[in-house]
Scaffold this motif. Sequence first.
Motif, short mmCIF file in Angstrom:
data_model
loop_
_atom_site.label_atom_id
_atom_site.label_comp_id
_atom_site.label_asym_id
_atom_site.label_seq_id
_atom_site.Cartn_x
_atom_site.Cartn_y
_atom_site.Cartn_z
N LEU A 1 4.18 -8.05 2.42
CA LEU A 1 3.06 -8.78 1.82
C LEU A 1 2.33 -9.62 2.86
O LEU A 1 1.11 -9.73 2.84
CB LEU A 1 3.57 -9.67 0.68
CG LEU A 1 4.12 -8.96 -0.55
CD1 LEU A 1 4.52 -9.98 -1.61
CD2 LEU A 1 3.11 -7.99 -1.13
N GLY B 1 -0.29 -8.00 4.53
CA GLY B 1 -1.33 -7.46 3.65
C GLY B 1 -1.00 -6.04 3.23
O GLY B 1 -1.88 -5.30 2.80
N GLU B 2 0.26 -5.64 3.39
CA GLU B 2 0.68 -4.29 3.01
C GLU B 2 1.65 -4.41 1.83
O GLU B 2 1.90 -5.49 1.32
CB GLU B 2 1.42 -3.62 4.18
CG GLU B 2 0.72 -3.73 5.51
CD GLU B 2 -0.18 -2.55 5.78
OE1 GLU B 2 -0.22 -1.63 4.95
OE2 GLU B 2 -0.84 -2.56 6.83
N GLY C 1 -1.87 -10.66 9.12
CA GLY C 1 -2.23 -10.77 7.71
C GLY C 1 -3.52 -11.54 7.52
O GLY C 1 -4.27 -11.29 6.57
N ASN D 1 -6.16 -12.02 9.95
CA ASN D 1 -7.31 -11.35 10.53
C ASN D 1 -6.79 -10.42 11.62
O ASN D 1 -6.59 -10.83 12.76
CB ASN D 1 -8.28 -12.39 11.11
CG ASN D 1 -9.57 -11.76 11.61
OD1 ASN D 1 -9.65 -10.55 11.81
ND2 ASN D 1 -10.57 -12.59 11.83
N SER E 1 1.08 -14.38 -1.07
CA SER E 1 -0.18 -13.75 -1.45
C SER E 1 -0.08 -12.24 -1.28
O SER E 1 0.54 -11.75 -0.35
CB SER E 1 -1.31 -14.27 -0.57
OG SER E 1 -2.43 -13.43 -0.68
N PHE F 1 -2.56 -10.53 -0.56
CA PHE F 1 -3.64 -10.13 0.36
C PHE F 1 -3.29 -10.46 1.80
O PHE F 1 -4.12 -10.34 2.69
CB PHE F 1 -4.94 -10.80 -0.06
CG PHE F 1 -5.29 -10.50 -1.48
CD1 PHE F 1 -5.74 -9.23 -1.82
CD2 PHE F 1 -5.14 -11.44 -2.47
CE1 PHE F 1 -6.03 -8.93 -3.14
CE2 PHE F 1 -5.43 -11.14 -3.79
CZ PHE F 1 -5.88 -9.88 -4.12
N GLY F 2 -2.07 -10.89 2.03
CA GLY F 2 -1.62 -11.07 3.41
C GLY F 2 -1.82 -12.47 3.94
O GLY F 2 -2.69 -13.20 3.49
N GLY F 3 -0.97 -12.81 4.90
CA GLY F 3 -1.16 -14.06 5.63
C GLY F 3 -0.61 -15.31 4.99
O GLY F 3 -0.63 -16.37 5.61
N ASN G 1 -5.97 -18.19 8.04
CA ASN G 1 -4.74 -18.76 7.49
C ASN G 1 -3.96 -19.56 8.52
O ASN G 1 -3.01 -20.25 8.17
CB ASN G 1 -3.86 -17.65 6.90
CG ASN G 1 -3.52 -16.60 7.93
OD1 ASN G 1 -4.27 -16.38 8.88
ND2 ASN G 1 -2.39 -15.96 7.77
#
Lengths: 430, 276
Positions: A102, A105-106, A305, A307, A370, A372-374, B112
């Motif tokens: 996660l 972002g995977e 995650g 960028n 999250s 969506f990653g990071g 982030n």
Amino acid sequence: MSKVDGLPPAVEEELTESAALEAELAVAPALVANSLGDYLRGSFARVRGGESGVLPVVGGLILISILFQWLNSNFLTSRNLVNLLIQGSPIMLLAMAQVYALLLGEIDLSIGFVSGIGGIVTAELVKQSTGWPWWAAILVALIVCAFIGAVQGTIITRLGLPSFVVTLAGFLGLQGVMLLILGNGGSVPINDKVINDLASGNLTPTASWIVLLLVVAAFGIRTWRREEGRRASGLVAPPRSLTLVKIGAALAAAVAIALICNADRGTLVPIRGLPWVVLIVLGVLAMWTLLLGRTKFGRYVYAIGGNAEAARRAGVRLATVRTVAFTLCSFTAGVAGIVYASRLRSVSTALDGGTLVLYAVAAAVIGGASLFGGRGKAIHAVLGGLVIAAIANGMGLQGYSAAAEKVVTALVLLAAVAIDAVARRGRTAR
Amino acid sequence: MTTEVTSTLPPAGVPAGGAGGALLSLRGISKHFGPVQALVDVTFDVPAGQVTALIGDNGAGKSVLIKCISGIHSPDDGEIVWDGKPVHIKNPLDASSLGIETVHQDLALCDNLDIVQNMFLGRERVQHFALAEEDMEKAAGETLTGLAVTTVRSIRQPVASLSGGQRQSVAIAKAVLWNSKLVIMDEPTAALGVAQTAMVLALVRRLADRGLAVIIVSHNMNDVFEVADRVAVLRLGRTVAVRPAAELDRQIVVDLMTTGVSTRAVTPPDGKGVSS
């Protein structure tokens, strides 16, 4: 020489002021607070601003506990609480595995059956006809799981395929492998004492106290040293009172766990002590927290995650970091699988890797990671796993069906994501 | 400040001929992509301690040129002279080891991560396998203070919470942190409001005053005349003029950008820098 330094003072002041206003919400409370009161006010502003950390899930856990205790006075007994920890541990471990995917972002859909493979390899190696020692069986099982993760990670990164599809293939393929090894409807019993004790064995009460106090001492010394060091070198640091409160809270939690676990919870023979599995979960939690929070590798996982392109330009080797993350993900799933097999004292085709992996995702997300990653930490997975275990346990205690339990879990998951999304919207709309 | 290169500047299109002040000299750089000739014989100098503005219409080759300098493309022909020595910049790593840092238009920040984490991304300091957070935090704080970026309340706040100008400042500070000698900025003010633009331009000025060479790519004539010491105008892949900013005004630059020549005389300096 300078042409713009002579900016009108009014403009400059406005710049500073507007920037400070914008920055106010986002600053971690610990960084600007000088006293505990300031800190609490800062925390509250942060929660309102959408940077809530673990507070919502801890609040949710307390709410759930109160609710179930009100419905059934058996919920908060030491027997039930310890049971809940043992039941929840595979999900907590699987959720910690999923956090790696996660954060990038995977997603890794295969970890449910990877954990199944971990359990099977262990069970096959320690059974009478093979007769391996328990430690060798566990070692090989974990290596096999890590290898599966490495293969999937390599396919994802080197061929550039979506993790969803690659791990879906892993999901199906590993389920097939499992059925192949076990035979249709078959199962492998585990008779090795050490492996069965992983989930059902306990430390002696004295050892429980010693271990828990050592954990608190290690945490306390580390925290104190680090924050004193920061205060000494004039860097932003939380107030000393907060450091003491943190250490005090850890101590209180340890004492509570020790008291709960050391109370007699047996029906026929007395059963006391801290379950081994709690130590396994704490150990994995500590390892992954340090790896993600304090090393270059962990930093790169978060950067990818956040960028991926920025990370690439900064010289981060994306493929390597991603592959290692998927490897660690499957490795942790292997630990979960061994614990799961140990709890059931066998591995059978009843193991539902699909449900397990989705519960793992749900646990991580409920805990605050999250999709969506990071964003996310290992502790989020553990807390989210506790929520799911508490719901399952409390509903079971009330005699509700599995169907009702699933509906409630679904609602909690939706609520967790909705609260998070609404809070974030509040934060971005400035 | 360093030597006054501006006063001895050769006419446009002629190599500086070993001018001592130029940190980077581009000599006859050409680059084509298939049949498209993106750069033709581009020649100009970038002296240390000055802001060189690179301007041109869309498709003039500005982006390709800075990509050649920062190692993303390699030129087909011509010579890049760095500190008096010809160099081959084959990849971004070569560029950063020479001391060339590029601030891309999209800034390449991780929302982030916090400011310190972003500034050290990819070059973290490590002590016994663990990140040396205090060390990095101090260094980042010193760099930001040195650049007078003081509107940021805490360097431990996530970049997502910063304003556009602050984000740009962090990206620039990240480029400066590595003792870079040349900072290339692609449209640093494109997405910013008036006050934020002033803040970033002041920062660009301070970089040059500290002795760094700065190349700023911009569409915005106001910015160019606000901050640039020298202006290089590209048109259809060729350098049509490289002059001190004082010898140019808005209208001349527009002429140069669109037609490649200008017959106008410079309007009095008081007309400079005023909007429209």
